[in-house]
Design an enzyme around this catalytic site. Sequence first.
Site, mmCIF file in Angstrom:
data_model
loop_
_atom_site.group_PDB
_atom_site.id
_atom_site.type_symbol
_atom_site.label_atom_id
_atom_site.label_comp_id
_atom_site.label_asym_id
_atom_site.label_seq_id
_atom_site.Cartn_x
_atom_site.Cartn_y
_atom_site.Cartn_z
ATOM 1 N N ARG A 1 0.801 -1.233 0.000
ATOM 2 C CA ARG A 1 0.000 0.000 0.000
ATOM 3 C C ARG A 1 0.835 1.285 0.000
ATOM 4 N NH1 ARG A 1 -4.253 0.478 4.303
ATOM 5 N NH2 ARG A 1 -3.437 -1.293 5.456
ATOM 6 N N GLY B 1 9.284 -3.806 12.258
ATOM 7 C CA GLY B 1 10.063 -2.738 11.636
ATOM 8 C C GLY B 1 9.221 -1.569 11.168
ATOM 9 N N ASN C 1 38.409 30.057 -4.894
ATOM 10 C CA ASN C 1 39.185 29.083 -4.117
ATOM 11 C C ASN C 1 39.538 27.837 -4.917
ATOM 12 O OD1 ASN C 1 36.372 28.603 -4.136
ATOM 13 N ND2 ASN C 1 36.565 27.166 -2.444
ATOM 14 N N TYR C 2 38.992 27.713 -6.117
ATOM 15 C CA TYR C 2 39.121 26.465 -6.862
ATOM 16 C C TYR C 2 39.722 26.767 -8.221
ATOM 17 C CZ TYR C 2 37.506 21.989 -8.837
ATOM 18 O OH TYR C 2 37.421 20.744 -9.415
ATOM 19 N N GLY D 1 37.155 48.458 -4.742
ATOM 20 C CA GLY D 1 36.033 47.773 -5.373
ATOM 21 C C GLY D 1 36.387 47.337 -6.789
ATOM 22 N N GLN E 1 13.685 -14.157 5.236
ATOM 23 C CA GLN E 1 12.457 -14.947 5.200
ATOM 24 C C GLN E 1 11.918 -14.880 3.771
ATOM 25 O OE1 GLN E 1 8.947 -13.237 6.801
ATOM 26 N NE2 GLN E 1 7.903 -15.185 7.093
ATOM 27 N N SER F 1 33.521 46.285 -2.871
ATOM 28 C CA SER F 1 32.493 45.489 -3.551
ATOM 29 C C SER F 1 33.041 44.842 -4.809
ATOM 30 C CB SER F 1 31.319 46.383 -3.927
ATOM 31 O OG SER F 1 30.735 46.876 -2.742
#
Length: 474
Positions: free
Chosen positions: A25, A115, A401-402, A438, A87, A420
């Site tokens: 169900r 369960g 950072n990559y 900036g 089972q 900025s």
Amino acid sequence: MHSMKQTLDSLPVDVVVMAAGKGTRMKSRLPKVLQRLAGQPLVQHVLTTAAHLQARSAVVITGHGAAEVEAALTASSPTTALQFVRQEPQLGTGHAVQQAVPALADDGLVVILSGDVPLTQADTLQALIAASGGTRLALLTIEFADPTGYGRIVREGAQVKAIVEQKDASDAQRAIREVYSGIMAVPARLLKPWLARLDNRNAQGEYYLTDIVKFAVADGVEVVAHTIEDALQVAGINSPVQLAQLERAHQLRQAHTLMEQGVRLQDPARLDVRGQLACGQDVEIDVNCIFEGQVSLGEGVRVGAHCVIANCTIAAGAVIHPFTHIDGEKLGVSVGEGALIGPFARLRPGAQLAAEVHIGNFVEVKNSTLAKGAKANHLAYLGDATVGERVNYGAGSITANYDGANKHRTVIEADVHIGSNCVLIAPVTIGAGGTVGGGSTITKSTAPGALSVARGKQVSVANWARPEKKPKAK
Ligand code: UD1
Ligand code: CA
């Protein structure tokens, strides 16, 4: 009383969890017992409760989706020694427990659970274990106004004589309102021979575990019922509707527990805790917040509406404004005292913010340390960065950072002002007290106190005439 407690303490408990059923169900590819309640698989709730009983072992009976269920539970590494038995096919609850026999020691008390019944409390099971006392068959029972579908508890006087399944019951038996919850405690040395005597001569052609009650009565073993009133603790899940109903009931219960501890919830019906939420005094939580994993909120913390907060420690007096998303995953996130976060902020794994840090709207912080009083108030990214005290990090600035292969650190020392729309290309260090103009793209480290500007020089052409639109050719 003392000696009785000692006897129980020395009685090893072995839990059996029936989890082989299909759950048709649910209409899901996922095995029923792996459907989630409060963020965890149903069967995981059962094993967590078993761990509270200090069970010696837990045997999970799998069938439908066995490999998936076993993999999910093995990965979650519960404290109790876990065994699986299969089972196949599923010939009834008695047949299910028969499969567990080789995995069960003879000297233990077996507690049989399902369960798909996630909210049974450990203290209820402790009381059931005490009712068995290691010598009796103890059944967890409950009275329902509508007992349809359940096994009825048939008594003679006060004495329990049998459990009769709905489909096998007479009209008189169907009128009985006390039902078997599906949970029992039974000494293994009694259970094993009883299981060997089961047959399937009944309305459903199944091996009924509940038939062992008749054997106990025939063998002169006492059968006791431990009756509870709290239906949530024995509620099983068969459909998405039942799952949602139990989820809401469970969440409301958790909300009440928090309020009893003093937490102010704007609306207890609009809170979801999927894990552990620890709160100090005078915590306030607005509507529609979700807490996942381990979350701790210090004294006086306020959480605005619509926040999702996972695996995070928030210190006293911090304010999390609406629509903030925090997920510490495995590394965690920490927010310092009096910090102001959001609205619309995103804190990712390894964000460690000291006291009085401000993180504003559309700012993302990942694997970065911000010292006391540092601020990034608008539209920015800080990843793999070490940010000093009182740094002001301008709108639209990012740490690059990559490099496409590796990640590198950006160090921004104390009292730096980043304007900025800056790009800080890591690895790079901005010296203490420095300023970055900036729009700069910074590729080289800067000295303390320096002003660094790295952008195209402005050119202005005096009295410049804008091109005019040509008339369209006819
Ligand atoms: C069972 C009890 C009934 C009780 C009810 C409470 C029996 C014969 N009846 O009925 O007295 O009132 O629970 O909910 O025990 N399962 C297996 N393998 C099987 C059959 C079932 O692992 O071959 C598991 C199911 O997945 C489920 C649990 O056992 O977790 C109970 O099975 P279910 O079919 O729901 O039992 P009921 O007929 O409802
Ligand atoms: Ca059932």
